[in-house]
Design a protein around this motif. Structure first.
Motif, PDB file in Angstrom:
ATOM      1  N   TYR A  94      -1.601   1.335  -7.454  1.00 57.64           N
ATOM      2  CA  TYR A  94      -1.469   0.166  -7.583  1.00 57.64           C
ATOM      3  C   TYR A  94      -0.728  -0.979  -8.714  1.00 57.64           C
ATOM      4  O   TYR A  94       0.704  -1.567  -8.143  1.00 57.64           O
ATOM      5  CB  TYR A  94      -2.959  -0.833  -6.747  1.00 57.64           C
ATOM      6  CG  TYR A  94      -3.091  -0.901  -4.888  1.00 57.64           C
ATOM      7  CD1 TYR A  94      -1.917  -1.253  -4.123  1.00 57.64           C
ATOM      8  CD2 TYR A  94      -4.301   0.268  -4.848  1.00 57.64           C
ATOM      9  CE1 TYR A  94      -2.497  -1.005  -2.811  1.00 57.64           C
ATOM     10  CE2 TYR A  94      -4.292  -0.061  -3.718  1.00 57.64           C
ATOM     11  CZ  TYR A  94      -3.533  -0.825  -2.489  1.00 57.64           C
ATOM     12  OH  TYR A  94      -3.882  -0.911  -0.892  1.00 57.64           O
ATOM     13  N   LEU A  95      -1.500  -0.759  -9.651  1.00 53.46           N
ATOM     14  CA  LEU A  95      -0.811  -1.486 -10.404  1.00 53.46           C
ATOM     15  C   LEU A  95       0.731  -1.030 -10.840  1.00 53.46           C
ATOM     16  O   LEU A  95       1.370  -2.010 -11.869  1.00 53.46           O
ATOM     17  CB  LEU A  95      -1.570  -1.540 -11.614  1.00 53.46           C
ATOM     18  CG  LEU A  95      -2.954  -1.901 -11.653  1.00 53.46           C
ATOM     19  CD1 LEU A  95      -4.074  -2.049 -12.777  1.00 53.46           C
ATOM     20  CD2 LEU A  95      -2.974  -3.297 -11.639  1.00 53.46           C
ATOM     21  N   SER A  96       0.721   0.103 -10.862  1.00 54.07           N
ATOM     22  CA  SER A  96       2.626   0.994 -11.273  1.00 54.07           C
ATOM     23  C   SER A  96       3.443   0.884  -9.985  1.00 54.07           C
ATOM     24  O   SER A  96       4.574   0.381 -10.753  1.00 54.07           O
ATOM     25  CB  SER A  96       1.686   2.218 -11.912  1.00 54.07           C
ATOM     26  OG  SER A  96       1.319   1.908 -12.878  1.00 54.07           O
ATOM     27  N   ALA A  97       2.870   0.676  -9.089  1.00 56.52           N
ATOM     28  CA  ALA A  97       3.588   1.207  -8.041  1.00 56.52           C
ATOM     29  C   ALA A  97       3.862  -0.150  -7.732  1.00 56.52           C
ATOM     30  O   ALA A  97       5.848  -0.613  -7.431  1.00 56.52           O
ATOM     31  CB  ALA A  97       3.156   1.724  -6.633  1.00 56.52           C
ATOM     32  N   GLU A  98       3.146  -1.765  -7.675  1.00 62.61           N
ATOM     33  CA  GLU A  98       3.461  -2.072  -6.782  1.00 62.61           C
ATOM     34  C   GLU A  98       2.928  -3.656  -7.566  1.00 62.61           C
ATOM     35  O   GLU A  98       3.222  -5.019  -7.181  1.00 62.61           O
ATOM     36  CB  GLU A  98       2.664  -2.774  -5.992  1.00 62.61           C
ATOM     37  CG  GLU A  98       2.809  -1.439  -4.989  1.00 62.61           C
ATOM     38  CD  GLU A  98       2.005  -1.569  -3.203  1.00 62.61           C
ATOM     39  OE1 GLU A  98       0.941  -2.671  -3.257  1.00 62.61           O
ATOM     40  OE2 GLU A  98       1.813  -0.836  -2.740  1.00 62.61           O
ATOM     41  N   MET A 151       0.749  -0.858  -0.187  1.00 64.44           N
ATOM     42  CA  MET A 151       0.467  -0.347   0.498  1.00 64.44           C
ATOM     43  C   MET A 151       1.319   1.278  -0.397  1.00 64.44           C
ATOM     44  O   MET A 151       0.100   2.391  -0.671  1.00 64.44           O
ATOM     45  CB  MET A 151      -0.486  -0.285   1.372  1.00 64.44           C
ATOM     46  CG  MET A 151      -1.849   0.886   1.448  1.00 64.44           C
ATOM     47  SD  MET A 151      -2.844   1.519   2.752  1.00 64.44           S
ATOM     48  CE  MET A 151      -1.649   1.696   4.018  1.00 64.44           C
ATOM     49  N   ASP A 152       2.404   1.154   0.743  1.00 64.87           N
ATOM     50  CA  ASP A 152       2.783   2.274   0.718  1.00 64.87           C
ATOM     51  C   ASP A 152       3.459   2.918  -0.587  1.00 64.87           C
ATOM     52  O   ASP A 152       3.392   3.972  -1.344  1.00 64.87           O
ATOM     53  CB  ASP A 152       4.223   2.596   1.906  1.00 64.87           C
ATOM     54  CG  ASP A 152       3.297   2.215   3.336  1.00 64.87           C
ATOM     55  OD1 ASP A 152       2.558   2.910   3.764  1.00 64.87           O
ATOM     56  OD2 ASP A 152       4.095   1.226   3.638  1.00 64.87           O
ATOM     57  N   THR A 153       4.349   2.068  -1.452  1.00 68.18           N
ATOM     58  CA  THR A 153       4.262   2.493  -2.788  1.00 68.18           C
ATOM     59  C   THR A 153       3.435   2.613  -3.345  1.00 68.18           C
ATOM     60  O   THR A 153       3.488   4.201  -4.165  1.00 68.18           O
ATOM     61  CB  THR A 153       5.072   1.413  -3.420  1.00 68.18           C
ATOM     62  OG1 THR A 153       4.141   0.270  -3.210  1.00 68.18           O
ATOM     63  CG2 THR A 153       6.588   0.980  -2.289  1.00 68.18           C
ATOM     64  N   ALA A 154       1.936   2.223  -3.289  1.00 70.26           N
ATOM     65  CA  ALA A 154       1.008   3.041  -4.103  1.00 70.26           C
ATOM     66  C   ALA A 154       0.682   4.558  -3.438  1.00 70.26           C
ATOM     67  O   ALA A 154       0.644   5.318  -4.936  1.00 70.26           O
ATOM     68  CB  ALA A 154      -0.607   2.160  -4.281  1.00 70.26           C
ATOM     69  N   LEU A 155       0.882   4.271  -2.755  1.00 70.88           N
ATOM     70  CA  LEU A 155      -0.389   5.870  -2.141  1.00 70.88           C
ATOM     71  C   LEU A 155       1.240   6.740  -2.659  1.00 70.88           C
ATOM     72  O   LEU A 155       1.091   7.502  -2.961  1.00 70.88           O
ATOM     73  CB  LEU A 155       0.266   6.189  -0.077  1.00 70.88           C
ATOM     74  CG  LEU A 155      -0.882   5.444   0.724  1.00 70.88           C
ATOM     75  CD1 LEU A 155      -0.779   4.643   1.650  1.00 70.88           C
ATOM     76  CD2 LEU A 155      -2.344   5.929   0.480  1.00 70.88           C
ATOM     77  N   THR A 156       2.428   6.691  -2.182  1.00 70.93           N
ATOM     78  CA  THR A 156       3.851   7.340  -2.711  1.00 70.93           C
ATOM     79  C   THR A 156       3.646   7.538  -4.201  1.00 70.93           C
ATOM     80  O   THR A 156       3.495   9.303  -4.827  1.00 70.93           O
ATOM     81  CB  THR A 156       4.675   6.536  -2.115  1.00 70.93           C
ATOM     82  OG1 THR A 156       5.245   6.645  -0.805  1.00 70.93           O
ATOM     83  CG2 THR A 156       5.794   7.543  -2.953  1.00 70.93           C
ATOM     84  N   TYR A 157       3.036   6.769  -5.246  1.00 67.91           N
ATOM     85  CA  TYR A 157       2.634   7.153  -6.703  1.00 67.91           C
ATOM     86  C   TYR A 157       1.980   7.902  -7.225  1.00 67.91           C
ATOM     87  O   TYR A 157       1.700   8.554  -7.389  1.00 67.91           O
ATOM     88  CB  TYR A 157       2.630   5.257  -7.117  1.00 67.91           C
ATOM     89  CG  TYR A 157       2.636   5.454  -9.135  1.00 67.91           C
ATOM     90  CD1 TYR A 157       3.549   5.744  -9.623  1.00 67.91           C
ATOM     91  CD2 TYR A 157       0.978   6.188  -9.344  1.00 67.91           C
ATOM     92  CE1 TYR A 157       3.190   5.493 -10.623  1.00 67.91           C
ATOM     93  CE2 TYR A 157       1.267   5.747 -10.530  1.00 67.91           C
ATOM     94  CZ  TYR A 157       1.547   5.974 -11.669  1.00 67.91           C
ATOM     95  OH  TYR A 157       1.639   5.588 -12.734  1.00 67.91           O
ATOM     96  N   ALA A 158       0.458   7.973  -6.111  1.00 66.09           N
ATOM     97  CA  ALA A 158      -0.519   9.103  -6.264  1.00 66.09           C
ATOM     98  C   ALA A 158       0.135   9.972  -6.046  1.00 66.09           C
ATOM     99  O   ALA A 158      -0.311  11.562  -6.226  1.00 66.09           O
ATOM    100  CB  ALA A 158      -1.422   7.779  -4.844  1.00 66.09           C
TER     101      ALA A 158
END
Length: 457
Positions: free
Chosen positions: A134-138, A1-8
Motif C-alpha cells: 500500500y505505502l509503496s504503490a499508493e 487496492m489494485d495497485t497494491a495488489l499489483t505491487y505485491a
C-alpha cells in the motif's frame, strides 16, 4: 487496492528473499543461550518496518524479550487495525530429524523450509509486506495500522500480556488482525472465531527424604511414582470425561448450529488417523472427533518423570515423582478457577504417605468472536476472493493468550485469518510454509484492509 495488489505480485520474489533473511536469525525465546539472537531479530524487524515507511517504529524493552511496535496513522476518521504477531520461534530440536538446516531456509516443492517459516515469522511477515504494498504503490493506507510484535509467544507471552493491560490507550483501535492459525484444509479455507484457553501446571509428590534401595524398603515405603500414576489414571472416567469436581460447571456447550457446521466440514477421520498412525480415537462421550479437537475441554499429561530413567537397571525407590499437566479450556471457563479445582482435587487424592505441591506455570482464557461482525465478514470476503472458495468459520483447539488479553482489557475482538496448514509441521522438524499461501496471505490482507475500511465508512 489494485495497485497494491499489483505491487505485491511484482515483488513476490523480493518478499521471499527478505523473509529468508529473517528466518536465518535463530530467535528461540525459550532458551537463554539464544537471547542475543532474539534481540537481533527484534532489531531487524524494527529496521524493516521503518524502511517500508511506517511513521513510527520502536523497540520496547520488557522484563522478558523485547516488543516491536510500529504505527501508521493516516486519518483518525479511518478504522484502526492492530496487527499482532510474534518473531520468536520454537527450539529446532531434534536436529537430526531435519532434512535441512532449520535456520538456513530451503526452498523446494513450492515450500519454504525453516524454523518459523509458518509459526509465525512467515505469517506475521505477510502483514508487513501488505503494508509495504500500500505505502509503496499508493502512498497511503485505507486504514490506520498499529503493529505489536512480540518475542516470547513460544514461552508464555508474559511481557505481552502485561503490556496490553497497561497500555490500552496506545494499542487502542477497532479490531485486532492476526495470522497465527491454520486453515481447515488445503481446499477449505477458514477463519477462526474461537480459541481454547490453557491452564498449565507442574505437580510433585514427595515420599521418603531420599531415593531408597527398592529391595530394602520396597513393600513398606510408598513409591511416589506408583502413587502419582494412580492419581493421574483417575483424572478421566470411562467416557473420557474429566473427573475433577466442578470442572464442567462453566463450560459453554456447542449450539446445535455449531454442531451442524462441524458435521458438514469435509473431515476424513480415517485419513486423519492414518496420518498419525493410530488405530482409534478416544473422545469424550458422544462428541465427535472434530468437536473434541477444538470445542471441548481437555486434560493431558504432557510429561511424567521420577526415579531412574537412564540405560540399564538401578533398583531405586524414588524420593519424588513429577508430572506436567495441561488443560485446554472452553468458554466460559476461567484459568484461575480451573487451577483451584485441579489443586483441590489432587490434594484430596494424595495418600497420607506423600507430600504434594503444585506450580501454576502459565495459561490463557478461552475466546469466542462474533462471526457476523464487520471485520469477520471483511476477512471472509478477502480470503474468499484470494482462495476462490468461500471460507468457513471454525474453532481452533490451540491457545493464543494475548487474544483474550485484547478482548478483556482493550475490548477488541481478533480476526484470526491464518494461512497455515496442520501439515506444515510447526513445532516439529521440517517446519515449512507454502510459498503460494505466503503470497495469497499478502493479497488477502491487502483486500481485508480495503473491504473493512469500506464497511466502516
Amino acid at each position: 487496492m489494485d495497485t497494491a495488489l499489483t505491487y505485491a505480485e511484482t515483488h513476490a520474489d523480493q518478499f521471499v528473499d527478505e523473509l529468508k533473511t529473517l528466518l536465518r536469525i535463530p530467535s528461540v525465546s525459550t532458551d537463554s543461550a539464544y537471547d542475543d539472537e532474539v534481540e537481533r531479530a527484534a532489531a531487524w524487524l524494527a529496521d524493516h518496518l521503518d524502511g517500508i515507511g511506517m511513521e513510527h517504529t520502536e523497540i520496547i524493552a520488557t522484563d522478558g524479550h523485547p516488543l516491536v511496535y510500529a504505527e501508521h496513522i493516516t486519518d483518525p476518521a479511518k478504522p484502526t487495525v492492530v496487527v499482532y504477531g510474534h518473531y520468536d520461534v520454537q527450539p529446532p530440536d531434534p536436529l537430526e530429524e531435519w532434512d535441512t538446516d532449520p535456520f538456513e531456509p530451503a526452498q523446494h516443492d513450492g515450500n519454504l523450509y525453516a524454523r518459523g517459516a509458518c509459526d509465525d515469522k512467515g505469517q506475521m511477515f505477510m502483514h508487513v509486506k501488505a503494508a509495504e504494498a500500500y505505502l509503496s504503490a499508493e502512498g497511503d493506507l485505507p486504514v490506520n495500522l498499529k503493529y505489536i510484535i512480540e518475542g516470547e509467544e513460544e514461552s508464555g507471552s508474559m511481557a505481552m500480556g502485561a503490556y496490553v493491560q497497561s497500555n490500552g490507550s496506545r494499542l487502542g483501535g477497532d479490531v485486532v488482525l492476526i495470522s497465527d492459525t491454520a486453515m481447515f484444509s488445503p481446499d477449505t479455507p477458514s477463519i477462526t472465531y474461537g480459541l481454547r484457553g490453557l491452564a498449565y501446571a507442574e505437580i510433585t509428590l514427595r515420599g521418603p527424604n531420599r531415593d531408597l534401595h527398592s529391595g530394602n524398603f520396597g513393600g513398606a515405603v510408598d513409591n511416589p511414582c506408583n502413587a502419582l500414576s494412580r492419581i493421574l489414571a483417575g483424572l478421566h472416567d470411562d467416557d473420557h470425561r474429566i473427573t475433577i469436581p466442578g470442572f464442567y460447571d462453566d463450560v459453554q456447550d456447542l449450539t446445535e448450529a455449531e454442531r451442524k457446521t462441524y458435521a458438514e466440514l469435509p473431515f476424513d477421520e480415517q485419513s486423519w488417523r492414518d496420518a498419525l498412525d493410530i488405530n482409534a480415537v478416544r473422545t469424550e462421550g458422544d462428541y465427535t472427533t472434530l468437536e473434541c479437537l477444538s470445542a471441548r475441554p481437555t486434560l493431558d499429561v504432557n510429561g511424567i518423570w521420577g526415579g531412574y530413567t537412564d540405560e540399564g537397571a538401578k533398583t531405586v525407590l524414588p524420593s519424588r515423582a513429577h508430572a506436567k499437566l495441561s488443560m485446554r479450556l472452553v468458554p466460559d471457563q476461567q484459568v484461575e478457577d480451573v487451577y483451584d479445582k485441579l489443586e483441590a482435587h489432587l490434594e484430596a487424592a494424595v495418600p497420607d504417605t506423600m507430600q504434594f505441591s503444585m506450580r501454576r506455570l502459565h495459561g490463557g482464557d478461552p475466546v469466542l468472536v462474533d462471526r457476523s461482525a464487520p471485520p469477520m465478514q471483511a476477512a471472509k470476503t478477502a480470503m474468499g476472493e484470494v482462495r476462490g472458495t468461500e471460507p468457513v468459520f471454525v474453532r481452533n483447539g490451540g491457545t493464543i493468550p494475548v487474544v483474550a488479553d485484547f478482548q478483556q482489557h482493550l475490548g477488541l475482538d481478533s480476526v484470526l485469518m491464518g494461512f497455515g496448514l496442520d501439515s506444515d509441521a510447526i513445532h516439529s522438524p521440517n517446519e515449512h510454509f507454502g510459498l503460494d499461501r505466503f503470497q495469497q496471505g499478502i493479497q488477502a490482507i491487502i483486500r481485508f484492509h480495503n473491504h473493512y475500511a469500506e464497511m466502516e465508512a
